[in-house]
Motif scaffolding. Structure first.
Motif, mmCIF file in Angstrom:
data_model
loop_
_atom_site.group_PDB
_atom_site.id
_atom_site.type_symbol
_atom_site.label_atom_id
_atom_site.label_comp_id
_atom_site.label_asym_id
_atom_site.label_seq_id
_atom_site.Cartn_x
_atom_site.Cartn_y
_atom_site.Cartn_z
ATOM 1 N N GLN A 131 -8.866 -1.856 -9.127
ATOM 2 C CA GLN A 131 -8.611 -1.068 -7.919
ATOM 3 C C GLN A 131 -7.343 -1.536 -7.208
ATOM 4 O OE1 GLN A 131 -12.223 -1.754 -5.808
ATOM 5 N NE2 GLN A 131 -13.182 0.117 -6.534
ATOM 6 N N THR A 132 -6.577 -0.592 -6.675
ATOM 7 C CA THR A 132 -5.297 -0.919 -6.024
ATOM 8 C C THR A 132 -5.501 -1.883 -4.863
ATOM 9 O OG1 THR A 132 -4.564 1.279 -6.589
ATOM 10 C CG2 THR A 132 -3.259 0.111 -4.953
ATOM 11 N N GLU A 133 -6.559 -1.634 -4.086
ATOM 12 C CA GLU A 133 -6.751 -2.523 -2.911
ATOM 13 C C GLU A 133 -6.987 -3.981 -3.321
ATOM 14 O OE1 GLU A 133 -11.331 -2.056 -1.582
ATOM 15 O OE2 GLU A 133 -10.058 -0.322 -1.149
ATOM 16 N N LYS A 134 -7.577 -4.154 -4.509
ATOM 17 C CA LYS A 134 -7.768 -5.520 -5.004
ATOM 18 C C LYS A 134 -6.427 -6.150 -5.369
ATOM 19 C CE LYS A 134 -12.547 -5.477 -6.532
ATOM 20 N NZ LYS A 134 -13.472 -5.553 -7.650
ATOM 21 N N SER A 143 0.828 -1.208 0.000
ATOM 22 C CA SER A 143 0.000 0.000 0.000
ATOM 23 C C SER A 143 0.865 1.262 0.000
ATOM 24 C CB SER A 143 -0.964 0.004 1.195
ATOM 25 O OG SER A 143 -0.236 0.025 2.382
ATOM 26 N N ARG A 144 2.068 1.157 0.584
ATOM 27 C CA ARG A 144 2.975 2.315 0.548
ATOM 28 C C ARG A 144 3.575 2.504 -0.842
ATOM 29 N NH1 ARG A 144 4.629 0.709 5.834
ATOM 30 N NH2 ARG A 144 6.424 -0.415 4.985
ATOM 31 N N ARG A 145 3.765 1.352 -1.538
ATOM 32 C CA ARG A 145 4.436 1.431 -2.848
ATOM 33 C C ARG A 145 3.461 1.574 -4.018
ATOM 34 N NH1 ARG A 145 7.597 -0.914 0.538
ATOM 35 N NH2 ARG A 145 9.875 -0.851 0.378
ATOM 36 N N MET A 146 2.182 1.429 -3.769
ATOM 37 C CA MET A 146 1.190 1.543 -4.861
ATOM 38 C C MET A 146 0.223 2.688 -4.537
ATOM 39 S SD MET A 146 0.479 -2.508 -5.476
ATOM 40 C CE MET A 146 -0.381 -2.467 -7.034
ATOM 41 N N PRO A 147 0.653 3.882 -4.778
ATOM 42 C CA PRO A 147 -0.157 5.026 -4.328
ATOM 43 C C PRO A 147 -1.453 5.249 -5.112
ATOM 44 C CG PRO A 147 1.809 5.769 -5.479
ATOM 45 C CD PRO A 147 1.871 4.291 -5.469
ATOM 46 N N GLY A 148 -1.493 4.945 -6.397
ATOM 47 C CA GLY A 148 -2.662 5.255 -7.231
ATOM 48 C C GLY A 148 -3.922 4.506 -6.813
ATOM 49 N N ALA A 149 -5.099 4.970 -7.287
ATOM 50 C CA ALA A 149 -6.366 4.308 -6.941
ATOM 51 C C ALA A 149 -6.591 3.059 -7.781
ATOM 52 C CB ALA A 149 -7.518 5.276 -7.150
ATOM 53 N N LYS A 150 -6.035 3.084 -9.017
ATOM 54 C CA LYS A 150 -6.240 1.935 -9.916
ATOM 55 C C LYS A 150 -4.946 1.573 -10.624
ATOM 56 C CE LYS A 150 -11.119 1.865 -11.065
ATOM 57 N NZ LYS A 150 -12.102 1.870 -12.136
ATOM 58 N N HIS A 151 -4.750 0.291 -10.901
ATOM 59 C CA HIS A 151 -3.638 -0.168 -11.722
ATOM 60 C C HIS A 151 -4.199 -1.152 -12.737
ATOM 61 C CE1 HIS A 151 -1.200 1.372 -8.389
ATOM 62 N NE2 HIS A 151 -0.230 1.461 -9.295
ATOM 63 N N LEU A 152 -3.900 -0.909 -14.009
ATOM 64 C CA LEU A 152 -4.409 -1.747 -15.111
ATOM 65 C C LEU A 152 -5.932 -1.894 -15.046
ATOM 66 C CD1 LEU A 152 -1.715 -4.586 -14.938
ATOM 67 C CD2 LEU A 152 -1.819 -2.765 -16.641
ATOM 68 N N GLY A 153 -6.551 -0.830 -14.626
ATOM 69 C CA GLY A 153 -8.010 -0.821 -14.587
ATOM 70 C C GLY A 153 -8.620 -1.510 -13.386
#
Lengths: 321, 498
Positions: free
Chosen positions: B308-311, B296-306
């Protein structure tokens, strides 16, 4: 702490009547044969009940065979009779040398035989439990059987302890002379201790189930048997009945086992015949798929071939000489 | 030393009685350490020396970390890595396929095999180091107390994987003898032995037959063996845990419970809060959460490859955690697949939560909570059984065979005409073996009913309220059941191999 120890002691003491009650319930009640750790062999399919009833008649025989199921399923009295020889099969299921010693001790002076023949292939098999339970369940109470039972129980499986105690308890409710032999269509009892295997099974499947194995070459009980016969000055012949090629191939130390038996036998001055030697196997024309019931038992066809060969090559010849 | 052996009963009885004759807490610790080493002696001299070295090394390392005014991150990582390397070396040296036969021969020659309980005590030690580093536990100053924490013989071989914060304080005081504690302990031991020898080992007879050469079977035998294995492993491991917990209670020590009726779980997530709890919480606290925080510290954006980051974070941390969980259990690819399968279940259930809610609403399952619960429990159980196939099979190939032949030839069930047909259906030779299968089904039913009641009402408390003759009679029945229904041939516990 004292109170706690007292409580534990009372719990254990109360367990004893509970245990005996269950043993009686499982032995005499309808649950007989349903409890995994109480095996009921009285009148079982090895036909020991009728065999030992017959053995109690103290007849005279030319040959008395001693050993496991390979004996009571391997020597047909009807074949021997054709050659004028009377025989008796004295054996129990999975009988080891430990059991054979006690059985021989009981019958050595009671059965009169011109020659005792002991089958050795199962003499070093591991557990004497099954045969002990069978013998105690089907033989009249005797010092030899009691001694064997006590030695089997010592440090053994709970199942063996339960079964042996149950065998004794069963006598209280059903005396041995009133016990009934169970019959099944696969096995037919023939007078003089023989059990004929009536049904053919898929031998190929049974042979395929034989995995790699090793014989336990532990000779102490075997020596005791040889000593017993020497002491009683009884003639004894030791034999190894035909086993399937598959079983022999899978027994890694088969040769060492045979050598060890031969060496011990020679030391005591007795003869030993191995019917698995290539020439005798070939002469008998035995085939794994045709003449065997499973890896180590011949079927009726195999028994006839083997018995005829044995009589003609070892007994008729000698008799005529 | 096996728990179901005369030697263990003798050791436990002698150590128990002498323990309460010793009044000083210091000498009690020495006594526990001595008994634990005696228990471990059966494993051999080398494993004892290794265990002693590992305990001593970690004791000194933790003291150093605790004494430092500022966190010594480098030293802490080195200490944890050293533990991981020791475990990896002994667990995987003989099995690494790239080293092949040479590794196996060299390993055998050098006597390299996994020492008893190593996976469990190394995880306890790593957890302890992390707690000390995070200042969640003080660095223990007393070597005897620390050794008791790691070596305490009821838990040494198969856990539970204890936390310092829970267990260490219990060794600090010399508790007087408690009769109720000791008798509770004994009752739990009886229940554990019952589960092990009456249920687990009886089920094991058929499971071993089928899974010993699975390619000889298809359909019903594979289904039944898999169903049996699910209960065998539960009764085996939870039986061990009950014996361990009961044994510890005799000494006035309360170990962490490891199982809470896992097969009544309504989801895989819930299953892992009820199954091998000490391992699952260990993995959660020392692996899953740190990975998730780090990501979570290294993936700041809300989405990656469409997505959600939390997923993404959940996917990666869960995948890695269950990968470790798989290889912790064993080296084969089947264990990796077993672990990853649970990872896939969890990720899928998390990602599909909304869709499942919609389905439930469409089927009006909320109006039938009991049906909903039953369906969820059964579905979860089936998923767990599918995973157990990979756990029990001896290779990935065997597992693949079992999965692909589970349902073949089921039509034979409708063509049964005689006992002989039933024997053929289960692929057993004699009626007695069929009787054993029948008894196995009854035992499973008994266990399920007991667990179901226990879920609503703690049976032990209920029994305690009854007159003494009632609960004595119940425990007499259990002891007699062990005597008359127990299997005493295969007394080794499944998790001893891990």
């Amino acid at each position: 702490m004292q109170h706690f120890i007292k409580k534990i002691s009372v719990f254990i003491i109360l367990l004893i009547p509970g245990y005996l009650f269950c043993l009686i319930l499982f032995t005499a009640g309808p649950l007989n044969n349903w409890i995994p750790n109480v095996r009921n062999f009285t009148g079982g399919y090895g036909h020991s009940l009728v065999r030992f009833r017959e053995a109690a008649d103290y007849q005279e025989y030319d040959l008395v065979f001693i050993g496991s199921s390979r004996v009571y399923r391997g020597f047909d009295p009807r074949v021997f009779e054709r050659y004028g020889l009377s025989i008796f099969n004295l054996g129990s299921p999975a009988q080891t040398s430990f059991n054979t010693y006690y059985l021989a001790k009981k019958y050595i002076d009671r059965i009169h035989a011109s020659l005792f023949v002991m089958e050795v292939s199962s003499l070093a098999d591991n557990s004497p439990d099954e045969s002990s339970i069978d013998l105690i369940s089907n033989l009249p109470f005797s010092r030899e059987m009691f001694e064997m039972g006590m030695k089997t129980i010592r440090g053994k499986q709970i199942r063996t302890v339960n079964s042996i105690l149950a065998a004794y308890l069963r006598r209280i409710f059903t005396p041995l002379n009133k016990a009934r032999q169970r019959y099944d269509p696969e096995n037919k009892y023939i007078s003089r201790g023989y059990v004929e295997t009536c049904r053919m099974r898929n031998v190929r499947d049974r042979l395929n189930m034989i995995g790699p194995r090793q014989k336990n070459i532990e000779m102490s009980s075997f020596r005791e048997i040889l000593e017993l016969f020497r002491e009683h000055k009884k003639p004894l012949l030791l034999i190894l009945v035909p086993l399937s090629k598959k079983l022999k191939e899978n027994t890694s130390n088969y040769k060492e086992f045979v050598e060890a038996v031969r060496k011990e036998t020679r030391r005591y001055g007795y003869s030993f015949i191995d019917f698995n030697e290539k020439w005798s196997f070939k002469k008998m024309e035995l085939d794994d798929l045709v003449d065997f019931y499973d890896g180590s038992h011949l079927n009726q066809k195999g028994v006839e071939k083997f018995n005829r060969f044995m009589i003609e090559s070892h007994f008729v010849k000698k008799a005529s000489q | 030393m096996n728990f179901i052996s005369f030697e263990f009963i003798l050791l436990a009885s002698i150590s128990f009685f002498i323990y309460y004759f010793i009044s000083s807490s210091k000498w009690r610790l020495y006594w526990i350490v001595a008994c634990s080493l005696l228990f471990y002696l059966k494993a051999g001299i080398f494993p004892i020396l290794l265990l002693t070295a590992v305990v001593l090394g970690n004791f000194l390392a933790a003291r150093f970390i605790a004494a430092a005014p500022r966190p010594k991150k480098g030293f802490f990582i080195a200490a944890v890595l050293a533990n991981v390397l020791v475990l990896a070396f002994f667990k995987y040296f003989n099995s690494v396929s790239s080293l092949g036969a040479f590794a196996t021969q060299a390993g055998n020659a050098a006597g390299i095999s996994l020492p008893l309980g190593m996976s469990f005590y190394i995880f306890t030690l790593i957890g302890y180091l992390v707690d000390v580093y995070r200042r969640q536990a003080p660095g223990e100053q007393n070597l005897a107390r620390f050794s008791s924490f790691i070596l305490f013989f009821p838990k040494l071989a198969q856990g539970p994987i204890e936390r310092a914060g829970r267990l260490l304080p219990q060794f600090q005081r010399a508790e007087p003898f408690s009769e109720s504690g000791a008798s509770d302990g004994l009752k739990q031991i009886v229940w554990g032995i019952f589960k092990k020898v009456v249920i687990a080992d009886r089920l094991g007879v058929y499971v071993n037959q089928v899974y010993g050469s699975p390619r000889d079977y298809s359909g019903i035998p594979l289904l039944v063996a898999t169903f049996f294995f699910a209960f065998q492993i539960y009764a085996d491991f939870s039986g061990y845990t009950d014996i361990a917990l009961g044994g510890a209670r005799l000494f006035g020590i309360r170990l962490s419970p490891n199982f809470r009726r896992p097969y009544l779980s309504r989801s895989i997530k819930e299953f892992w809060t009820r199954w091998h709890i000490s391992l699952s919480t260990w993995l959660r606290d020392y692996l899953h959460m740190p990975i998730a925080f780090a990501l979570s510290r290294r993936m700041p954006g809300a989405k990656h490859l469409g997505v959600q980051t939390e997923k993404w974070i959940y996917l990666i941390s869960t995948g890695l955690t269950f990968f470790v969980c798989g290889i912790w259990h064993g080296v084969g690819w089947n264990f990796v697949v077993w672990g990853m399968l649970f990872g896939v279940y969890l990720v899928f259930s998390s990602w599909s939560r909304k869709a499942r809610k919609k389905v439930n609403r469409a089927l009006h399952l909320r109006r039938l909570p009991n049906v909903h619960r039953l369906v969820s429990v059964l579905f979860t159980f089936c998923l767990v059984c599918l995973a157990w196939i990979f756990f029990r099979a001896q290779s990935l190939g065997d597992a693949g065979y079992v999965v692909s032949h589970l349902f073949s030839g089921l039509d034979r069930v409708f063509q049964l005409q005689s006992v002989e047909d039933i024997l053929m259906l289960f692929r057993v030779k004699v009626k007695r073996e069929l009787l054993e299968i029948f008894i196995s089904f009854l035992l499973i039913l008994f266990l399920i009913i007991l667990e179901w009641i226990q879920e609503r009402k703690p049976l032990r408390l209920f029994l305690r309220k009854q007159p003494i003759w009632v609960h004595w009679a119940v425990y007499q029945v259990f002891v007699l059941a062990i005597i008359f229904f127990g299997v005493f041939k295969q007394t080794s516990f499944i998790y001893f191999n891990f």
